[in-house]
Motif scaffolding. Structure first.
Motif, PDB file in Angstrom:
ATOM      1  N   GLY A 163       0.800  -1.213   0.000  1.00 22.14           N
ATOM      2  CA  GLY A 163       0.000   0.000   0.000  1.00 22.14           C
ATOM      3  C   GLY A 163       0.832   1.261   0.000  1.00 22.14           C
ATOM      4  O   GLY A 163       0.376   2.315   0.458  1.00 22.14           O
ATOM      5  N   THR A 208      -3.870  -2.692   5.615  1.00 20.00           N
ATOM      6  CA  THR A 208      -4.852  -1.634   5.845  1.00 20.00           C
ATOM      7  C   THR A 208      -4.474  -0.697   6.986  1.00 20.00           C
ATOM      8  O   THR A 208      -4.787   0.495   6.939  1.00 20.00           O
ATOM      9  N   VAL A 230      -2.150   2.085   5.713  1.00 21.82           N
ATOM     10  CA  VAL A 230      -2.901   3.161   5.068  1.00 21.82           C
ATOM     11  C   VAL A 230      -3.612   4.018   6.112  1.00 21.82           C
ATOM     12  O   VAL A 230      -3.689   5.249   5.987  1.00 21.82           O
ATOM     13  N   ILE A 285      -3.107  -4.599   0.175  1.00 23.43           N
ATOM     14  CA  ILE A 285      -2.989  -3.438   1.044  1.00 23.43           C
ATOM     15  C   ILE A 285      -2.897  -3.870   2.508  1.00 23.43           C
ATOM     16  O   ILE A 285      -3.774  -4.599   2.997  1.00 23.43           O
ATOM     17  N   VAL A 332      -7.800  -4.483  -5.656  1.00 18.80           N
ATOM     18  CA  VAL A 332      -7.205  -4.249  -4.338  1.00 18.80           C
ATOM     19  C   VAL A 332      -7.754  -5.275  -3.362  1.00 18.80           C
ATOM     20  O   VAL A 332      -8.911  -5.674  -3.441  1.00 18.80           O
ATOM     21  N   VAL A 388      -6.872   4.540  -2.486  1.00 20.28           N
ATOM     22  CA  VAL A 388      -7.294   3.129  -2.525  1.00 20.28           C
ATOM     23  C   VAL A 388      -8.619   2.993  -3.264  1.00 20.28           C
ATOM     24  O   VAL A 388      -8.779   2.122  -4.131  1.00 20.28           O
TER      25      VAL A 388
END
Length: 226
Positions: free
Chosen positions: A77, A102, A105, A100, A149, A140
């Protein structure tokens, strides 16, 4: 770029090895010219692979394109995955696949370098300049309209460190929910840190299956979760 010979590619295609997966991590702008050359070569020799293409292959056992497929995978990511890698994929008609982490992010930009260093996310000097290291949730969401994704856990964890139900919920289930809330579409795949295979741990396999993932990416293959 590792480029197999034409004879090798034909032999692999004849043997049913329909898709080549190439893994990337940070793609800094300083290396964009090299990445561009690689992706241009891949686009010449391989066909892009969308999620529908992968579903069709697993459902029918038949590859429907006249060239082997190519899945370029851009991990973690990083913001440069959205600003450098994705536009180059689009330039050459390739579908990028973006696992990703998460929580990377979600992390405040002020703390992303510390997060990366404590969660096995490698950095180059360019990554540390100019604010965000990870992409934003808006990036994203935008990426999901043209590419694929999916979660790479929440905190960039391997199954060997995800030990109980709370850990599993955080890394497997909540990461999926976070992505789906932003993209408005089901997250189709999952991948552990280190690319661990489906089939190594019944507890973790069941968690991936129960969460509703269709695929698990690993270092040696793409597993259909069933």
């Amino acid at each position: 770029m590792t480029k197999p010979s034409l004879d090798t590619t034909r032999a692999q295609f004849a043997a049913g090895h329909f898709i080549r997966v190439v893994n990337y991590h940070s793609t800094p702008r300083s290396d964009a010219a090299e990445l561009e050359r690689e992706l241009e070569g891949f686009a010449r020799d391989y066909a892009p692979v969308t999620l529908d293409d992968l579903d069709r292959l697993f459902e029918t056992g038949t590859w429907h394109k006249d060239k082997p497929g190519l899945i370029p995978v851009f991990y973690e990511g990083y913001r440069n995955s959205a600003t450098v890698a994705a536009p180059l994929c689009e330039k050459f008609g390739l579908t990028g696949w973006f696992p990703i982490a998460t929580s990377f992010v979600d992390c405040d930009p002020e703390f992303q370098e510390a997060f990366a260093r404590s969660h096995w996310i490698s950095l180059v000097e360019e990554d540390k300049q100019g604010g965000r290291i990870a992409m934003s949730w808006d990036e994203v969401a935008d990426l999901s309209t043209r590419h694929v994704v999916f979660p790479h856990t929440a905190h960039h964890e391997g199954f060997d460190t995800v030990l109980d139900e709370a850990d599993i919920r955080r890394e497997v289930v909540e990461s999926k929910a976070a992505l789906e809330a932003v993209t408005g579409q089901p997250a189709p795949a999952f991948v552990w840190l280190h690319g661990s295979s489906y089939g190594q741990s019944p507890l973790h396999d069941r968690a991936v299956k129960d969460a509703g993932y269709r695929y698990q990416f690993a270092n040696t293959m793409i597993h259909r979760v069933n």
